[in-house]
Design a protein around this motif. Structure first.
Motif, short mmCIF file in Angstrom:
data_model
loop_
_atom_site.label_atom_id
_atom_site.label_comp_id
_atom_site.label_asym_id
_atom_site.label_seq_id
_atom_site.Cartn_x
_atom_site.Cartn_y
_atom_site.Cartn_z
N ILE A 133 -39.22 28.39 -59.17
CA ILE A 133 -38.63 27.12 -58.76
C ILE A 133 -37.63 26.47 -59.74
N GLY A 187 -35.60 22.84 -60.59
CA GLY A 187 -35.08 21.45 -60.03
C GLY A 187 -33.82 21.36 -60.65
N PHE A 230 -41.36 19.38 -55.56
CA PHE A 230 -41.15 20.85 -56.03
C PHE A 230 -42.54 21.57 -55.49
N GLU A 286 -41.99 22.62 -52.06
CA GLU A 286 -40.93 23.65 -51.85
C GLU A 286 -41.45 24.99 -52.39
N LEU A 332 -42.26 26.89 -62.76
CA LEU A 332 -41.04 25.77 -62.40
C LEU A 332 -40.30 25.56 -63.86
#
Ligand code: XMP
Length: 523
Positions: A229, A231, A317, A320, A330
Motif C-alpha cells: 500500500i 500513500g 492506510f 485500506e 507500507l
C-alpha cells in the motif's frame, strides 16, 4: 514498525561509512555518490560485520556528538582496522582513529565552531591539489593532542595544530574539520582524492544503478506475492516511490491518495489524472477530510497537530490495507532530510526538530512493514531518479509539499475559513511565480496564513482582517535555505491579487528568514 534491510548486491567497489551519529553523515554518502562510488552507511555496532560482507575499498568514519572518552561513546570493533584498507576519520572519526592507535584526545580549550584556515604541512595524495592555506569548517569540542606512532601532521590551523594527519604506511587519515560540508571550500576535492587516489576507486556507479539495485532490493523485501500500500501524495517523493514500486511489483502496488482536507487547490484532481490516467496504476482516493479536520479542531500545538495527522494517515492506510489480503507493506517517500530532523537514520543520537508525519508519527504496533527506498537520498537525487524512471518533467520539478499539508501553514488551531483563504492565496502565489518563470530559482514558493488581524482601508471603509505571508526560498536540499527576492512587479501582482481576490485577507507580508535559524515551513 520495522524496516527490513534487504542484503545489498555485490559491488565491485564501495566505501563503507561508519555513522557515529553525525548530523551530516548522509552528506558524506551524497558526496560519494557524486563521485560515482557506491557506499553504505552503518552504525558503529554493525560496521565490522558490514565491512566483512561489503569488502569496501575504504572506510570513512563520520563525526559525532560524543567524546571518545565518554561512557556513552559509540563502540566500534577495533578489528575493523585490520581490514587493510584506507581509512578517513572525520572529526570524531579522527579522534576515534587516533585514540584506538595509541594517540591522545583531550577537550579543546575552546569549542571550535566555524570557518578556519588550514596550512598544509606536507605533500600527500589526500591533499593533492589543495591550496595552502585553504578554508575549512570546524565543529568540535575534543581534539587530538598526541598522534599515534607512525603518524605525521598534514595540516594545521592557528588553534588546531593537528587539523589533518596521516599514517602514510597504512593509508590511515584523519581530519578534524568537515570536508563534506560546502563551507570547506576544497572538501569535495579532498574526498575525491581519498576515494580515487588513496582507495583507488574508478567511479563507475551511476544513479541508473540505484534503480536496478533498488528494484532488486524491493523485490527481495516484498517477495513473490507481497502487496504494497503506498500513500501517494502526488509530490515528487511518493511519485518516484510509486514508479519504482510499479516497476518492481506491477499491479501488486496499491496507491492510496488521502484527501485530508489540507491539500492545495486542484491537487486531488491532478493526482487522479496523472496516476490513474497516465501511469495506469491502481489508485484509490479516500475522502477523509472530515475526519482529519474534526480531529484537528481546537488543537494549536504544532507537534500535536503533526502527530494527529500522522496518526490519522496511518489509520486510514491500515483500514485500506485490509482490502488487500497480502498487503503487509507500507510504501513511503521518506527522504533523508525528513529522517535526519526526526530521528537519526541509523539509530544514532540526533535532536528532534519536527516530527515529520511520515517518520515520527507512526505507532509502534503498526502491522505493516515499511518500504522506504528513498530514505537515504536527497531531493535533487530523487528528481534525477524521477527522470531516469521516465516521469514527466513538470512532475519531477514540482516543489516539495509537506505531509501535514496546509496544516503547518496555518499556525495554531485550524479554522476551515482560514484554510479556504490560504488555498486561494497559495494558488495565486503559485500562478504568479510560475507566470514569471521564477519557479526555476526556487525550492519552494507558497503562502502561509497568519492568524493575526490588522487594520486596513478598502474603498472608503476600514477593514480588520487577517494577513498572509509569502514564503519563497532557495535551497539545495532543505537542510539549509535562503529567502529569495523576485522582482518587485512579481511581488506586486502577488500582493494585489491576494488582497483583492481572497476574502478575509487585507495584508501580505514577505518572510525574509533563512534556515537555520528559521525552518522552511512555519510549524
Ligand atoms: P522545514 O520546515 O523543516 O522543512 O525546514 C524542510 C522540508 O521538508 C518539508 N516538510 C515535510 N515533508 N513531511 C514531509 O514529507 C513533513 O511532515 C514535512 N514537514 C516539512 C518542507 O516543505 C521542506 O521542503
Amino acid at each position: 514498525m520495522s524496516r527490513a534491510s534487504a542484503p545489498a548486491l555485490e559491488h565491485e567497489e564501495s566505501i563503507l561509512v561508519v555513522d557515529f551519529g553525525a548530523q551530516y553523515a548522509q552528506l558524506i554518502a551524497r558526496r560519494l555518490r557524486e563521485l560515482h562510488v557506491y557506499c553504505e552507511i552503518h552504525p558503529p555496532q554493525r560496521a565490522y560485520e558490514a565491512a566483512q560482507r561489503l569488502r569496501p575499498r575504504g572506510v570513512i568514519l563520520s563525526g559525532g556528538p560524543a567524546s571518545v572518552y565518554a561512557a556513552n561513546a559509540p563502540v566500534l570493533d577495533r578489528r575493523i582496522l585490520e581490514l587493510g584498507v584506507p581509512f578517513l576519520g572525520i572529526c570524531y572519526g579522527m579522534q576515534w582513529l587516533c585514540e584506538s592507535l595509541g594517540g591522545k584526545v583531550e577537550p579543546a580549550d575552546v569549542h571550535e565552531y566555524g570557518r578556519a584556515s588550514m596550512t598544509l604541512e606536507r605533500e600527500d595524495a589526500l591533499v593533492a591539489g589543495l591550496s595552502s592555506p585553504t578554508q575549512i569548517w570546524m565543529s568540535h569540542g575534543d581534539r587530538v593532542v598526541r598522534l599515534p606512532e607512525g603518524a605525521v601532521p598534514l595540516g594545521t590551523t592557528e588553534s588546531c595544530p593537528l587539523a589533518a594527519m596521516a599514517i602514510p604506511a597504512r593509508k590511515l587519515y584523519g581530519v578534524q574539520f568537515h570536508p563534506e560540508v560546502t563551507h570547506t571550500v576544497e572538501g569535495k576535492l579532498l574526498l575525491a582524492n581519498f576515494v580515487r587516489h588513496v582507495c583507488g576507486c574508478a567511479g563507475n556507479w551511476r544513479m541508473g544503478s540505484f534503480v536496478d539495485l533498488e528494484i532488486e532490493r524491493l523485490r527481495k523485501q516484498i517477495g513473490e506475492t507481497g502487496e504494497v500500500i503506498l500513500g501517494l501524495s502526488g509530490g515528487v517523493d511518493s511519485s518516484v516511490v510509486a514508479c519504482l514500486l510499479h516497476r518492481a511489483i506491477g499491479e501488486r502496488l496499491h496507491c492510496i491518495f488521502v484527501d485530508n482536507g489540507l491539500l492545495r487547490a486542484g491537487e486531488r484532481e491532478s493526482v487522479e489524472e496523472v496516476f490513474r490516467g497516465h501511469f495506469q496504476m491502481d489508485l484509490t482516493v479516500v475522502d477523509a477530510s472530515e475526519r482529519f479536520l474534526s480531529k484537528l479542531a481546537g488543537v494549536d500545538d504544532p507537534e500535536k497537530k503533526r502527530k494527529i495527522i500522522g496518526y490519522e494517515f496511518v489509520e486510514v492506510f491500515r483500514a485500506e490495507a485490509k482490502r488487500f489480503r497480502n498487503a503487509r507493506f507500507l510504501g513511503q517517500g521518506t527522504l533523508y532530510p525528513d529522517v535526519i530532523e526526526s530521528v537519526a537514520v541509523h539509530g544514532g543520537p540526533t535532536a528532534t526538530i519536527k516530527s515529520h508525519h511520515n517518520v515520527g508519527g507512526l505507532p509502534k504496533d503498526l502491522e505493516l512493514e515499511l518500504v522506504e527506498p528513498l530514505r537515504e537520498l536527497f531531493k535533487d537525487e530523487v528528481r534525477e531518479l524521477g527522470v531516469i524512471l521516465g516521469m514527466p518533467e513538470e512532475m519531477v520539478r514540482r516543489q516539495p509539499f509537506p505531509g501535514p499539508g496546509l496544516a503547518v501553514r496555518v499556525p495554531g488551531a485550524i479554522q476551515r475559513s482560514h484554510l479556504e483563504a490560504l488555498r486561494a492565496a497559495d494558488k495565486i502565489v503559485r500562478q504568479e511565480i510560475e507566470a514569471a518563470g521564477w519557479q526555476k530559482h526556487l525550492w519552494q514558493y507558497f503562502a502561509v496564513f497568519l492568524p493575526v488581524r490588522s487594520v486596513g482601508v478598502m474603498g472608503d471603509g476600514r477593514t480588520y482582517e487577517h494577513a498572509v505571508a509569502v514564503r519563497l526560498v532557495e535551497s539545495e536540499d532543505a537542510m539549509t535555505a535562503d529567502w529569495a527576492l523576485p522582482p518587485k512587479p512579481v511581488l506586486d501582482r502577488i500582493s494585489n491579487r491576494i488582497i483583492n481576490e481572497v476574502d478575509g485577507i487585507n495584508r501580505v507580508v514577505l518572510d525574509i528568514s533563512s534556515k537555520p535559524p528559521a525552518t522552511i515551513e512555519w510549524e
